[in-house]
Design a protein around this motif. Structure first.
Motif, PDB file in Angstrom:
ATOM      1  N   GLN A  39      -9.829  63.456 -33.542  1.00 42.86           N
ATOM      2  CA  GLN A  39     -10.690  63.912 -32.449  1.00 42.86           C
ATOM      3  C   GLN A  39      -9.838  64.671 -31.454  1.00 42.86           C
ATOM      4  OE1 GLN A  39     -13.039  60.862 -30.522  1.00 42.86           O
ATOM      5  NE2 GLN A  39     -14.490  62.384 -29.775  1.00 42.86           N
ATOM      6  N   ALA A  40     -10.160  65.937 -31.304  1.00 45.66           N
ATOM      7  CA  ALA A  40      -9.478  66.773 -30.327  1.00 45.66           C
ATOM      8  C   ALA A  40     -10.229  66.702 -29.002  1.00 45.66           C
ATOM      9  CB  ALA A  40      -9.422  68.217 -30.833  1.00 45.66           C
ATOM     10  N   PRO A  41      -9.568  66.998 -27.907  1.00 45.87           N
ATOM     11  CA  PRO A  41     -10.221  66.948 -26.588  1.00 45.87           C
ATOM     12  C   PRO A  41     -11.477  67.810 -26.548  1.00 45.87           C
ATOM     13  CG  PRO A  41      -7.864  67.203 -26.327  1.00 45.87           C
ATOM     14  CD  PRO A  41      -8.138  67.348 -27.790  1.00 45.87           C
ATOM     15  N   GLY A  42     -12.566  67.216 -26.114  1.00 46.84           N
ATOM     16  CA  GLY A  42     -13.812  67.951 -25.982  1.00 46.84           C
ATOM     17  C   GLY A  42     -14.552  68.199 -27.274  1.00 46.84           C
ATOM     18  N   LYS A  43     -14.057  67.639 -28.365  1.00 45.89           N
ATOM     19  CA  LYS A  43     -14.688  67.869 -29.663  1.00 45.89           C
ATOM     20  C   LYS A  43     -15.107  66.548 -30.286  1.00 45.89           C
ATOM     21  CE  LYS A  43     -12.356  72.205 -30.764  1.00 45.89           C
ATOM     22  NZ  LYS A  43     -11.591  72.954 -31.813  1.00 45.89           N
ATOM     23  N   GLN A  44     -15.999  66.640 -31.268  1.00 40.77           N
ATOM     24  CA  GLN A  44     -16.438  65.452 -31.979  1.00 40.77           C
ATOM     25  C   GLN A  44     -15.375  64.991 -32.966  1.00 40.77           C
ATOM     26  OE1 GLN A  44     -20.263  66.486 -33.735  1.00 40.77           O
ATOM     27  NE2 GLN A  44     -21.339  65.543 -32.019  1.00 40.77           N
ATOM     28  N   ARG A  45     -15.397  63.703 -33.267  1.00 38.30           N
ATOM     29  CA  ARG A  45     -14.493  63.178 -34.275  1.00 38.30           C
ATOM     30  C   ARG A  45     -14.861  63.780 -35.630  1.00 38.30           C
ATOM     31  NH1 ARG A  45     -13.225  56.826 -34.107  1.00 38.30           N
ATOM     32  NH2 ARG A  45     -12.844  57.533 -31.980  1.00 38.30           N
ATOM     33  N   GLU A  46     -13.853  64.154 -36.394  1.00 43.17           N
ATOM     34  CA  GLU A  46     -14.108  64.774 -37.697  1.00 43.17           C
ATOM     35  C   GLU A  46     -13.267  64.106 -38.779  1.00 43.17           C
ATOM     36  OE1 GLU A  46     -12.921  68.872 -37.902  1.00 43.17           O
ATOM     37  OE2 GLU A  46     -10.909  68.479 -37.119  1.00 43.17           O
ATOM     38  N   LEU A  47     -13.815  64.107 -39.980  1.00 43.14           N
ATOM     39  CA  LEU A  47     -13.104  63.565 -41.131  1.00 43.14           C
ATOM     40  C   LEU A  47     -12.002  64.541 -41.552  1.00 43.14           C
ATOM     41  CD1 LEU A  47     -12.870  61.502 -43.481  1.00 43.14           C
ATOM     42  CD2 LEU A  47     -14.498  62.938 -44.725  1.00 43.14           C
ATOM     43  N   VAL A  48     -10.814  64.023 -41.736  1.00 38.77           N
ATOM     44  CA  VAL A  48      -9.673  64.837 -42.163  1.00 38.77           C
ATOM     45  C   VAL A  48      -9.413  64.674 -43.659  1.00 38.77           C
ATOM     46  CG1 VAL A  48      -7.187  65.188 -41.911  1.00 38.77           C
ATOM     47  CG2 VAL A  48      -8.606  64.709 -39.889  1.00 38.77           C
ATOM     48  N   ALA A  49      -9.363  63.438 -44.109  1.00 38.83           N
ATOM     49  CA  ALA A  49      -9.059  63.175 -45.517  1.00 38.83           C
ATOM     50  C   ALA A  49      -9.538  61.780 -45.875  1.00 38.83           C
ATOM     51  CB  ALA A  49      -7.561  63.299 -45.788  1.00 38.83           C
ATOM     52  N   ARG A  50      -9.770  61.590 -47.186  1.00 35.62           N
ATOM     53  CA  ARG A  50     -10.266  60.310 -47.674  1.00 35.62           C
ATOM     54  C   ARG A  50      -9.652  60.036 -49.031  1.00 35.62           C
ATOM     55  NH1 ARG A  50     -15.620  61.492 -48.129  1.00 35.62           N
ATOM     56  NH2 ARG A  50     -16.235  60.603 -46.120  1.00 35.62           N
ATOM     57  N   ILE A  51      -9.340  58.767 -49.286  1.00 38.35           N
ATOM     58  CA  ILE A  51      -8.818  58.387 -50.603  1.00 38.35           C
ATOM     59  C   ILE A  51      -9.540  57.132 -51.054  1.00 38.35           C
ATOM     60  CG2 ILE A  51      -6.868  57.116 -49.551  1.00 38.35           C
ATOM     61  CD1 ILE A  51      -5.221  57.942 -52.064  1.00 38.35           C
ATOM     62  N   THR A  52     -10.036  57.148 -52.283  1.00 40.29           N
ATOM     63  CA  THR A  52     -10.746  55.990 -52.812  1.00 40.29           C
ATOM     64  C   THR A  52      -9.745  54.973 -53.367  1.00 40.29           C
ATOM     65  OG1 THR A  52     -10.948  56.806 -55.079  1.00 40.29           O
ATOM     66  CG2 THR A  52     -12.612  57.547 -53.501  1.00 40.29           C
ATOM     67  N   SER A  53     -10.266  53.833 -53.761  1.00 42.08           N
ATOM     68  CA  SER A  53      -9.410  52.805 -54.346  1.00 42.08           C
ATOM     69  C   SER A  53      -8.849  53.256 -55.693  1.00 42.08           C
ATOM     70  CB  SER A  53     -10.185  51.498 -54.504  1.00 42.08           C
ATOM     71  OG  SER A  53     -11.347  51.706 -55.284  1.00 42.08           O
ATOM     72  N   ASP A  54      -9.488  54.232 -56.309  1.00 42.81           N
ATOM     73  CA  ASP A  54      -9.009  54.795 -57.575  1.00 42.81           C
ATOM     74  C   ASP A  54      -8.037  55.944 -57.368  1.00 42.81           C
ATOM     75  OD1 ASP A  54     -12.306  54.426 -59.031  1.00 42.81           O
ATOM     76  OD2 ASP A  54     -10.595  53.063 -59.058  1.00 42.81           O
ATOM     77  N   THR A  57      -9.003  61.824 -53.977  1.00 36.89           N
ATOM     78  CA  THR A  57      -8.829  62.313 -52.605  1.00 36.89           C
ATOM     79  C   THR A  57      -9.765  63.472 -52.295  1.00 36.89           C
ATOM     80  OG1 THR A  57      -7.061  63.799 -53.313  1.00 36.89           O
ATOM     81  CG2 THR A  57      -6.408  61.620 -52.525  1.00 36.89           C
ATOM     82  N   THR A  58     -10.170  63.554 -51.055  1.00 37.73           N
ATOM     83  CA  THR A  58     -10.910  64.695 -50.551  1.00 37.73           C
ATOM     84  C   THR A  58     -10.335  65.076 -49.193  1.00 37.73           C
ATOM     85  OG1 THR A  58     -12.588  63.258 -49.556  1.00 37.73           O
ATOM     86  CG2 THR A  58     -13.066  64.143 -51.745  1.00 37.73           C
ATOM     87  N   TYR A  59     -10.421  66.370 -48.882  1.00 36.58           N
ATOM     88  CA  TYR A  59      -9.847  66.878 -47.641  1.00 36.58           C
ATOM     89  C   TYR A  59     -10.816  67.824 -46.950  1.00 36.58           C
ATOM     90  CZ  TYR A  59      -5.434  65.250 -49.648  1.00 36.58           C
ATOM     91  OH  TYR A  59      -4.435  64.486 -50.191  1.00 36.58           O
ATOM     92  N   ALA A  60     -10.717  67.852 -45.638  1.00 38.45           N
ATOM     93  CA  ALA A  60     -11.425  68.865 -44.880  1.00 38.45           C
ATOM     94  C   ALA A  60     -10.825  70.223 -45.225  1.00 38.45           C
ATOM     95  CB  ALA A  60     -11.299  68.597 -43.386  1.00 38.45           C
ATOM     96  N   ASP A  61     -11.664  71.246 -45.207  1.00 43.55           N
ATOM     97  CA  ASP A  61     -11.189  72.585 -45.543  1.00 43.55           C
ATOM     98  C   ASP A  61     -10.050  73.022 -44.619  1.00 43.55           C
ATOM     99  OD1 ASP A  61     -14.489  73.920 -46.382  1.00 43.55           O
ATOM    100  OD2 ASP A  61     -13.036  72.779 -47.560  1.00 43.55           O
ATOM    101  N   ILE A  69      -3.056  62.709 -48.314  1.00 43.67           N
ATOM    102  CA  ILE A  69      -3.354  61.306 -48.045  1.00 43.67           C
ATOM    103  C   ILE A  69      -2.887  60.478 -49.240  1.00 43.67           C
ATOM    104  CG2 ILE A  69      -5.700  61.458 -48.996  1.00 43.67           C
ATOM    105  CD1 ILE A  69      -6.570  59.447 -46.809  1.00 43.67           C
ATOM    106  N   SER A  70      -2.346  59.306 -48.961  1.00 42.70           N
ATOM    107  CA  SER A  70      -1.896  58.424 -50.031  1.00 42.70           C
ATOM    108  C   SER A  70      -2.051  56.979 -49.579  1.00 42.70           C
ATOM    109  CB  SER A  70      -0.441  58.722 -50.408  1.00 42.70           C
ATOM    110  OG  SER A  70       0.419  58.506 -49.312  1.00 42.70           O
ATOM    111  N   ARG A  71      -1.844  56.060 -50.525  1.00 43.81           N
ATOM    112  CA  ARG A  71      -1.976  54.653 -50.213  1.00 43.81           C
ATOM    113  C   ARG A  71      -1.007  53.839 -51.049  1.00 43.81           C
ATOM    114  NH1 ARG A  71      -7.959  53.225 -51.253  1.00 43.81           N
ATOM    115  NH2 ARG A  71      -7.257  51.062 -51.360  1.00 43.81           N
ATOM    116  N   ASP A  72      -0.575  52.742 -50.478  1.00 41.22           N
ATOM    117  CA  ASP A  72       0.271  51.777 -51.179  1.00 41.22           C
ATOM    118  C   ASP A  72      -0.435  50.441 -51.037  1.00 41.22           C
ATOM    119  OD1 ASP A  72       2.140  49.884 -51.982  1.00 41.22           O
ATOM    120  OD2 ASP A  72       3.840  51.011 -51.178  1.00 41.22           O
TER     121      ASP A  72
END
Length: 120
Positions: A39-54, A57-61, A69-72
């Motif tokens: 969330q940047a100042p004055g802006k709405q919160r936005e999705l940046v990246a997502r990773i499933t349990s499998d 991954t998906t990313y904002a353009d 994005i990664s996970r351990d």
């Protein structure tokens, strides 16, 4: 109880890199999809990246090709590697994991956020 601890934010010059971490602890049976938002100042919160349990991954353009994005799961920690940072990436970054507790219930949790500032 589930605890989140975000770290890794800071001040970096354009073109630089940062790695954010999201460490979880507490009553955790399973960690599902983990997302990073910002969330940047004055802006709405936005999705940046997502990773499933499998590991899917998906990313904002706006960050595709620059952020990873990664996970351990053994460490119950998720990461957001940010390269080629731009001034427009300046924001508070939030970790958002979906977690199944030992009681069997799923919940969506939010960290307190970590500030990323890109400036020369």
């Amino acid at each position: 109880q589930v605890q989140l601890a975000e770290s890794g934010g800071g001040l970096v010059q354009p073109g630089g890199s940062l790695t954010l971490s999201c460490a979880t602890s507490g009553s955790i049976s399973t960690i599902g999809t983990v997302a990073w938002h910002r969330q940047a100042p004055g802006k709405q919160r936005e999705l940046v990246a997502r990773i499933t349990s499998d590991g899917l991954t998906t990313y904002a353009d706006t960050v595709s090709g620059r952020f990873t994005i990664s996970r351990d799961d053994a460490e119950k920690t998720a990461y957001l590697q940010m390269d080629s940072l731009k001034v427009a990436d300046t924001a508070v970054y939030f970790c958002n994991p979906n977690i199944k507790s030992y009681s069997g219930s799923w919940g969506s949790y939010w960290g307190q956020g970590t500030q990323v500032t890109v400036a020369s």
